[in-house]
Write an enzyme that holds these catalytic residues in place. Structure first.
Site, PDB file in Angstrom:
ATOM      1  N   ASP A 124     -31.128  16.022  -8.947  1.00 56.00           N
ATOM      2  CA  ASP A 124     -32.089  16.547  -9.709  1.00 56.00           C
ATOM      3  C   ASP A 124     -33.418  16.718  -9.005  1.00 56.00           C
ATOM      4  OD1 ASP A 124     -32.392  13.954  -9.891  1.00 56.00           O
ATOM      5  OD2 ASP A 124     -33.651  14.335 -11.896  1.00 56.00           O
ATOM      6  N   GLU A 159     -33.067  11.339 -11.919  1.00 51.93           N
ATOM      7  CA  GLU A 159     -33.912  10.541 -11.426  1.00 51.93           C
ATOM      8  C   GLU A 159     -35.477  10.924 -11.578  1.00 51.93           C
ATOM      9  OE1 GLU A 159     -36.805   8.231  -9.083  1.00 51.93           O
ATOM     10  OE2 GLU A 159     -36.375  10.493  -8.697  1.00 51.93           O
TER      11      GLU A 159
HETATM   12 ZN    ZN Z   1     -36.344  11.356  -5.266  1.00 51.03          ZN
END
Ligand code: ZN
Length: 456
Positions: free
Chosen positions: A97, A159
């Site tokens: 992501d 994340e």
């Molecule tokens: Zn990163």
């Protein structure tokens, strides 16, 4: 362990093999960058699903058993391929992501259409962290059909949104992620030409302190001079958090020293935008101040604004402070020390409430032992120069989750970034020459770990 797990010829073969692979690795990286996989909830989450599937497909093509895992958050990809019997195992982490692109007008080219300029590949995720994903894929390709170690690849999809379901993933799938070494490719190198292992990260707490001096606000002409106002009391309290040189004055907080790396005041001034006449605060080397010592910043104040000001003694005021902590510091112990300091320094008997809003652990790698030796040797093989041990002043909270879940694994934090990467910012980019070295280092590392086996 022998001194040279691999011969110079074997290392050269890996360099040559990676060089051959780079055009395809780059093409695959560009395909990933074209998927706008922003995990923030206001963005189209079907794109995050698409990028998970694209990563899964890349791993399947390398022969891994792959599963896309969703545990209440964004899709993560877990792939596994056995190594030779008895070989060490390695888990390779990255995330697919990305951060939102921000305003398109701030970019010199479209964020999701990768473009090369001056040896750098521009695009959102071109570095953070789709190049981390591709470094893992490149290392697998370099050993295609002859993997020297068992490998599990774990590519997270959230994340950049704080990894909300990582705890559940580690709980439910942690057994599959356990390994002798865990390579977390989400940090960077010290400079172009100078590799680094990120061996420390600071932790942090956020604290809200509320001050009250009066039952209600009163006229400053009638009561000022004998009764204290809450805003002045708060400001004196905040001032007590540093000594005259700007060192944190809270007793009992951990502090350490950074490795001896060249980083001068001029570079710090240029990077931070510090005004010419403003001095630095704190003592010791600048890097120790940034990586290994606590720092305290007032990040918000509730007090009467200038627009709304009248001749009144304020009854209440509040501030939010951000405390960065030495990598080894327990954040809850740090909160106790900060609370005790605030209570002991409340001016004029002002009433205080002190509340812990948020806390996160730092990370201090046990950067010794055979796995670290082979990692350092691999970096030297790729760059021709030894890596430095680098700290990071901020936090990557999930790394402490990994070290808590896998206390026996050597956790190695690497990455593709350099000082000009601008991860999270406009014009994020990847230095393509350094990226190839990252891929070589990881491929050599797997070979070196595999070669360790007979000597174990
Ligand atoms: Zn990163």
């Amino acid at each position: 362990m022998t001194d040279d797990a691999l011969t110079p010829d074997q290392i050269q073969q890996i360099r040559d093999r990676v060089a051959e692979l780079m055009p395809q690795v780059r093409a695959d990286l560009e395909e990933l960058v074209r998927i706008p996989s922003v995990s923030a909830s206001s963005f189209d989450q079907s794109q995050v699903a698409r990028s998970a599937e694209a990563v899964a497909e890349l791993l399947r093509r390398e022969g891994l058993d792959v599963e896309v895992v969703v545990e209440g958050g964004r899709p993560a990809v877990i792939g596994h391929l056995d190594g030779p019997a008895g070989a060490p195992t390695v888990t390779l982490y990255a995330h697919h992501d990305v951060q939102p692109p921000g305003d398109d007008a701030d970019w010199d080219s479209s964020p999701f259409e990768p473009v090369e300029r001056d040896g750098r590949l521009y695009g959102r995720g071109a570095a953070d962290d789709k190049a981390g994903v591709m470094a893992h894929v490149a290392a697998l390709r370099a050993h295609a059909g002859n993997l020297p170690v068992g490998v599990t690849v774990f590519v997270e999809g959230e994340e950049e949104s704080g990894s909300p379901s990582l705890g559940t993933i580690l709980e439910k799938h942690g057994d599959r992620l356990a390994a002798d070494a865990i390579v977390i490719a989400d940090s960077g190198n010290w400079d172009i030409g100078t590799p680094a292992l990120t061996t420390t990260l600071r932790g942090g707490i956020r604290v809200v302190v509320r001050v009250q001096t009066l039952d209600h606000s009163v006229h400053s002409g009638m009561f000022g001079g004998a009764a204290p106002d809450a805003t002045t009391a708060l400001v004196r309290l905040l001032a007590s958090l540093h000594d005259a040189d700007g060192n944190v004055a809270v007793a009992g907080l951990d502090a350490g020293e950074a490795a001896d790396i060249d980083y001068d005041e001029q570079r710090f001034r240029a990077e931070s935008g510090l005004l010419d006449d403003v001095s630095l605060i704190g003592s010791g080397s600048i890097l120790s101040r940034l990586w290994n010592k606590p720092s305290i910043t007032t990040i918000g104040i509730d007090a009467t604004s200038i627009d709304k000001a009248s001749n009144t003694l304020s009854a209440k005021a509040a501030a939010k402070i951000s405390v960065r902590l030495a990598p080894t510091q327990d954040p809850l112990v740090a909160f106790d020390r900060v609370r005790e300091h605030l209570e002991a320094n409340a001016p004029w008997g002002a009433r205080l409430t002190v509340e812990l809003e948020e806390h996160g652990s730092g990370f201090a790698a046990d950067a010794n032992g055979p796995v670290y030796d082979e990692a350092r040797a691999s970096f030297a093989d790729a760059w021709g120069t030894d890596p430095v041990d680098m700290g990071v002043g901020g936090s990557i909270p999930f790394i402490s989750d990994f070290s808590a879940r896998f206390p026996d694994a050597s956790i190695i934090v690497t990455g593709v970034e350099d000082p000009d990467t601008r991860a999270h910012g406009a014009n994020e980019s990847l230095h393509l020459g350094e990226f190839e070295k990252v891929c070589v280092a990881e491929a050599v590392f797997l070979a070196r770990l595999g070669a360790l086996r007979p000597a174990r």
